[in-house]
Design an enzyme around this catalytic site. Structure first.
Site, PDB file in Angstrom:
ATOM      1  N   ARG A 110       0.858  -1.186   0.000  1.00  0.00           N
ATOM      2  CA  ARG A 110       0.000   0.000   0.000  1.00  0.00           C
ATOM      3  C   ARG A 110       0.899   1.241   0.000  1.00  0.00           C
ATOM      4  O   ARG A 110       2.119   1.115   0.047  1.00  0.00           O
ATOM      5  CB  ARG A 110      -0.926  -0.003   1.211  1.00  0.00           C
ATOM      6  N   ASN A 148      -5.299   8.303   3.901  1.00  0.00           N
ATOM      7  CA  ASN A 148      -5.030   7.630   5.175  1.00  0.00           C
ATOM      8  C   ASN A 148      -3.578   7.889   5.543  1.00  0.00           C
ATOM      9  O   ASN A 148      -2.668   7.551   4.781  1.00  0.00           O
ATOM     10  CB  ASN A 148      -5.252   6.122   5.052  1.00  0.00           C
ATOM     11  N   GLU A 149      -3.388   8.529   6.677  1.00  0.00           N
ATOM     12  CA  GLU A 149      -2.046   8.730   7.222  1.00  0.00           C
ATOM     13  C   GLU A 149      -1.051   9.245   6.180  1.00  0.00           C
ATOM     14  O   GLU A 149      -0.082   8.570   5.822  1.00  0.00           O
ATOM     15  CB  GLU A 149      -1.523   7.430   7.845  1.00  0.00           C
ATOM     16  N   GLU A 307      -8.142   5.759  15.142  1.00  0.00           N
ATOM     17  CA  GLU A 307      -7.750   4.344  15.200  1.00  0.00           C
ATOM     18  C   GLU A 307      -7.011   4.070  16.499  1.00  0.00           C
ATOM     19  O   GLU A 307      -6.138   4.838  16.896  1.00  0.00           O
ATOM     20  CB  GLU A 307      -6.776   3.993  14.066  1.00  0.00           C
ATOM     21  N   GLU A 355      -2.115  -7.736   7.363  1.00  0.00           N
ATOM     22  CA  GLU A 355      -2.503  -7.431   8.747  1.00  0.00           C
ATOM     23  C   GLU A 355      -3.496  -8.444   9.299  1.00  0.00           C
ATOM     24  O   GLU A 355      -4.295  -8.137  10.190  1.00  0.00           O
ATOM     25  CB  GLU A 355      -3.053  -6.015   8.821  1.00  0.00           C
ATOM     26  N   HIS A 358      -3.736  -8.706  12.968  1.00  0.00           N
ATOM     27  CA  HIS A 358      -3.962  -7.472  13.732  1.00  0.00           C
ATOM     28  C   HIS A 358      -5.247  -7.607  14.560  1.00  0.00           C
ATOM     29  O   HIS A 358      -6.224  -8.177  14.100  1.00  0.00           O
ATOM     30  CB  HIS A 358      -4.097  -6.309  12.755  1.00  0.00           C
TER      31      HIS A 358
HETATM   32  C1  GAL Z   1      -2.644   2.307  10.832  1.00  0.00           C
HETATM   33  C2  GAL Z   1      -3.311   2.291   9.487  1.00  0.00           C
HETATM   34  C3  GAL Z   1      -4.304   1.148   9.381  1.00  0.00           C
HETATM   35  C4  GAL Z   1      -3.674  -0.134   9.854  1.00  0.00           C
HETATM   36  C5  GAL Z   1      -3.155   0.067  11.246  1.00  0.00           C
HETATM   37  C6  GAL Z   1      -2.510  -1.165  11.815  1.00  0.00           C
HETATM   38  O1  GAL Z   1      -1.507   3.077  10.882  1.00  0.00           O
HETATM   39  O2  GAL Z   1      -4.019   3.494   9.234  1.00  0.00           O
HETATM   40  O3  GAL Z   1      -4.706   1.033   8.036  1.00  0.00           O
HETATM   41  O4  GAL Z   1      -2.630  -0.472   8.997  1.00  0.00           O
HETATM   42  O5  GAL Z   1      -2.177   1.077  11.234  1.00  0.00           O
HETATM   43  O6  GAL Z   1      -1.999  -0.920  13.118  1.00  0.00           O
END
Ligand code: GAL
Length: 668
Positions: A110, A148-149, A307, A355, A358
Site C-alpha cells: 500500500r 489515510n495517514e 484508530e 494485517e 492485527h
Molecule cells: C494504521 C493504518 C491502518 C492499519 C493500522 C494497523 O496506521 O491506518 O490502516 O494499517 O495502522 O496498526
C-alpha cells in the site's frame, strides 16, 4: 465548521469488501450489540471502486452505506487514495515512488505512489470528486476522511521538480532566488554551490554526509506537498458536500513527517491514529502525550481518535496483547483529553492479507470472545458518557512542539544514538503527566503567554520569530525551561554564533561554549546528588543561579542546571539528560515556582485525573486508576458509569475508571 457532536462516536474502520453478504448481515447485528454508531468506510477500496481507469463500481458501497444508515450507524467516508489499484502502476509507471537510492517501488503493498506525480494527483482528485458527487446528501455521511495517514515521501524526478517549485516560492526565482538558496543551504561548504536551478535535486543517496539544510528543506517540502494534495481533495469534496466536515488521520506516536501545526488549521477536526508501543506506565503516559498533541494541533477543539487497537501493543520486537480492562481504560484516557470518539482499526479482523493477525473489535474467534465482550461493554460506557461531547480541556503548562527541530535532530551527525526529538518531548511531557499536570503543546512562536509554564525540550532549531517569542514570554512573566543544545541553530539550520542558547544568552543568564556528549552507558554526577547521561555541556553562568553543577569528569565544578530571573519571569536551562526521579524532582520544583497545580491535589502516583469543561460551567472529572490497588480521589457529583452520587470522596478500584459530572463542590 466542526464535526457536530451528537454524543461520542464509537466504532472503527469497516472493510466489508473483504467479506460476503452473510457476514454483512451479522455485522449489523453485532454493531447493534456493541452500540457501534460510527463506521469508517472505504479506506483501501480504490481497486474495487474504480476497477479500470474511469470506470466506477459504486453499487456495493451504496448497499453498505444504506445498511449502515438503517442500523443507525453514521459513516466516515474515506477517499481511498492511500492505495492506488494495480492498473494505475501500469498506466502511470512514472508515478511509482523512488527511494533516495534510486529504487523504484511497485504495487503489492500500500502507499505506493509519488504524491508529487501529476498522474497520481489527478487520479486522487478524480476518485475523491466521484465519491463526493455520488454520496452528497446520503443521510449516513457524517465526515470525510481524506486519504489515510499522509506521510509517504519520494525522491523521483516529479518530486525533484515539485521541490524546485517549493524552493522558488521560499527563496525567490531566478539568480537572486538561487543565491538565497545557496546561502540558506550553506553551499560554500564542500563545493556544493548551484549555478542553475536544474542542478538542485532532492537529497538523494550521497557518497558521504548529506547537506543538513537541504534535508531539512526536503522534509518541509514534503509536509507542504502532501498538504497541497490534501487541499486538492478537500476542495473537490467541498464542491459537492460543503456542509460535511473534512478530516485526515495523523499517524502517531513518533512518525514525524508532517508539520502538524500547518495541517491542523486546514481540516475541520483533527483525527489521530494511536498504537501503543509500551505496556506499562510508559504506555499510559503515551496516551496522554497523544491526546494532548491532538487537542493542541486543533487549537483546543475536540478531536477524534480515529484508530487504536482493541488488543495489541507494538512493544519493540514483540506484539503484546492488551490485558483485560486495558482497552476501556486506554479509551477513557483519550476521551479525558478531549477526544469525542473511541474508534478502532478495525471492526472485523481481516481473513487474509498483511494485517491478518492485527487485533480487531470482532476477532477471528468471533463474538464469543473476551475482546468482543469488552468491546460491547466499552460501547455501553461510551454511550453513557455522551454528554461530554464537545467539551474541552484547559492547561496551565505547555510543551513546545516543533517539527523543524525534530527533522534537524534526524540529520545531526552528532546526535547520539537513541536521542530523538519525539523521545525527549515524550519524556518531559511524561514528567508533567506523573506530576498530575495536564499540558498543551504550542509552537515556539505561538501564543506562549497563555501558559504559566513552557517546557522546550530538544528545541535545537529556533527561528528568529521563535527567539523573539521566547524572550518576550519570559520578560512578560512566563517560566521557561530549555534543554541541552537548545537554540543552537536558526531556521536555515545554521549555527547560532557566539554561544548557545543563541539569541537568548541574557534570558538564561548563561553561555554554552562547548557540547560534550557522553559515551554510551556512562553517567556524570551532579552536585545535588543526581546524575546525568547522554549529554553534557561546558557552560558559564553569566548571572544565572547554579541549581546543580557537574561533580565529576572534565566539567567538574561547572554549572549543569541553571535558573535565571529575567524581566518578570524565570528561565531554566538543563544541560544534561535527567532520567526518572531526577526529572520528576526538577519538574516539581519548576511547577511550584510557576504556580502550576495538578488537576487533583494529592493524587497518589498512578492515578490520572483530567477535567473536561463544557458550556455553562459544567465539568467532568475523568479518573483513571493505573495501579493495582484502590485509590481515593476528592470529587463530588454523579459518577456516570454507575450513576451513583459521589459526595466528597470517590474510591476508584484497581485498574478501573470513573467519570464524575461535577456539581461544583469537588472542583478546586
Ligand atoms: C494504521 C493504518 C491502518 C492499519 C493500522 C494497523 O496506521 O491506518 O490502516 O494499517 O495502522 O496498526
Amino acid at each position: 465548521m466542526t464535526a457536530k457532536p451528537a454524543g461520542l462516536w464509537f466504532g472503527g474502520d469497516y472493510n466489508p469488501e473483504q467479506w460476503d453478504e452473510k457476514t454483512w448481515a451479522a455485522d449489523g447485528e453485532l454493531m447493534r450489540r456493541a452500540r457501534v454508531n460510527t463506521a469508517t468506510v472505504g479506506v483501501f477500496a480504490w481497486s474495487l471502486l474504480e476497477p479500470e481507469e474511469g470506470r466506477y463500481e459504486f453499487g456495493w458501497l451504496d448497499e453498505v452505506l444504506d445498511r449502515l444508515h438503517r442500523g443507525g450507524v453514521r459513516v466516515i467516508l474515506a477517499t481511498p487514495t492511500a492505495s492506488p489499484p494495480p492498473w494505475f502502476t501500469l498506466a502511470h509507471p512514472d508515478a511509482m515512488p523512488v527511494t533516495s537510492a534510486g529504487t523504484r517501488l511497485w504495487h503489492g503493498s500500500r502507499d505506493t505512489y509519488c504524491a508529487a506525480a501529476p498522474a497520481y494527483r489527478r487520479a486522487a482528485r478524480r476518485i475523491a470528486g466521484e465519491l463526493a458527487r455520488r454520496y452528497a446528501g446520503h443521510p449516513a455521511l457524517a465526515l470525510w476522511h481524506v486519504h489515510n495517514e499522509y506521510g509517504t515521501v519520494c525522491w523521483c524526478d516529479h518530486a525533484a521538480a515539485a521541490f524546485r517549485c517549493w524552493l522558488r516560492d521560499r527563496y525567490g526565482t531566478g539568480r537572486r532566488g538561487l543565491a538565497a538558496l545557496n546561502d540558506a543551504w550553506g553551499t560554500a561548504f564542500w563545493s556544493q554551490r548551484y549555478s542553475d536551478w536544474e542542478q538542485v535535486l532532492p537529497p538523494r543517496a550521497t557518497q558521504w554526509l548529506p547537506n543538513p539544510s537541504q534535508l531539512l528543506d526536503y522534509r518541509r517540502f514534503w509536509s507542504a506537498e502532501l498538504l497541497a494534495a490534501l487541499r486538492e481533495q478537500r476542495d473537490e469534496i467541498r464542491l459537492h458536500t460543503p456542509s460535511v466536515p473534512v478530516t485526515t488521520n495523523f499517524m502517531l506516536p513518533d512518525y514525524q513527517v508532517l508539520d502538524a501545526w500547518a495541517w491542523g488549521s486546514e481540516i475541520d477536526v483533527v483525527a489521530v491514529d494511536h498504537y501503543l508501543d509500551s505496556p506499562g506506565p510508559e504506555g499510559h503516559a503515551d496516551i496522554a502525550f497523544c491526546g494532548d498533541r491532538a487537542r493542541s494541533w486543533g487549537d483546543g477543539r475536540p478531536w477524534l481518535l480515529m484508530e487504536q487497537a482493541a488488543s495489541l501493543i507494538y512493544a519493540g520486537d514483540r506484539n503484546l496483547a492488551k490485558e483485560p480492562g486495558r482497552m476501556l481504560r486506554d479509551s477513557m484516557g483519550y476521551l479525558a483529553r478531549g477526544s469525542d470518539s473511541v474508534l478502532f482499526f478495525q471492526w472485523r479482523a481481516s481473513p487474509a492479507g498483511a494485517e491478518m493477525l492485527h487485533a480487531a473489535m470482532v476477532p477471528h474467534a468471533g463474538p464469543d470472545s473476551r475482546v468482543f465482550r469488552e468491546v460491547a461493554e466499552l460501547g455501553r460506557v461510551v454511550e453513557r458518557l455522551g454528554e461530554v461531547a464537545g467539551s474541552t480541556v484547559a492547561a496551565e503548562a505547555a510543551v513546545v512542539w516543533d517539527a523543524d527541530s525534530a527533522w534537524a535532530m534526524e540529520n545531526q551527525r552528532f546526535t547520539p544514538a537513541g536521542l530523538s526529538y519525539v523521545a525527549e518531548s515524550r519524556s518531559w511531557h511524561g514528567a508533567l503527566w506523573r506530576a498530575g499536570v495536564v499540558s498543551d503543546f504550542v509552537p515556539a512562536d505561538g501564543n506562549l503567554p497563555r501558559y504559566r509554564l513552557v517546557l522546550a525540550p530538544a528545541l535545537c532549531l529556533v527561528s528568529d520569530d521563535g527567539i523573539a517569542a521566547l524572550r518576550e514570554y519570559v520578560a512578560g512573566g512566563g517560566h521557561l525551561v530549555m534543554w541541552f543544545f537548545g537554540a543552537m541553530a536558526d531556521s536555515r539550520h545554521h549555527a547560532r554564533l557566539g554561544g548557545t542558547p543563541g539569541g537568548l544568552l541574557d534570558v538564561f543568564g548563561i553561555r554554552v561554549e562547548e557540547f560534550c556528549p557522553l559515551p554510551d552507558g556512562t553517567r556524570v554526577a551532579l552536585s545535588n546528588g543526581e546524575s546525568g547521561a547522554v549529554w553534557s555541556e561546558r557552560l558559564r553562568a553569566d548571572g544565572a543561579e547554579v541549581v546543580a553543577g557537574y561533580a565529576d569528569g572534565p566539567l567538574a565544578g561547572l554549572p549543569a542546571i541553571t535558573r535565571n530571573a529575567f524581566g518578570g519571569g524565570v528561565a531554566w536551562y538543563v544541560s544534561t539528560r535527567l532520567d526518572g526521579d531526577a526529572a520528576d524532582r526538577l519538574t516539581a520544583r519548576v511547577l511550584a515556582g510557576a504556580g502550576v497545580r495538578p488537576v487533583v491535589a494529592g493524587a497518589p502516583p498512578g492515578l490520572e485525573a483530567v477535567r473536561r469543561h463544557g458550556d455553562g460551567g459544567r465539568s467532568w472529572l475523568f479518573v483513571l486508576n493505573h495501579t493495582g490497588h484502590p485509590c481515593p480521589v476528592a470529587a463530588s457529583g454523579t459518577e456516570l458509569l454507575t450513576g451513583r452520587a459521589v459526595t466528597g470522596l470517590l474510591e476508584v478500584a484497581p485498574g478501573a475508571v470513573a467519570v464524575v459530572r461535577e456539581d461544583g463542590a469537588g472542583r478546586a
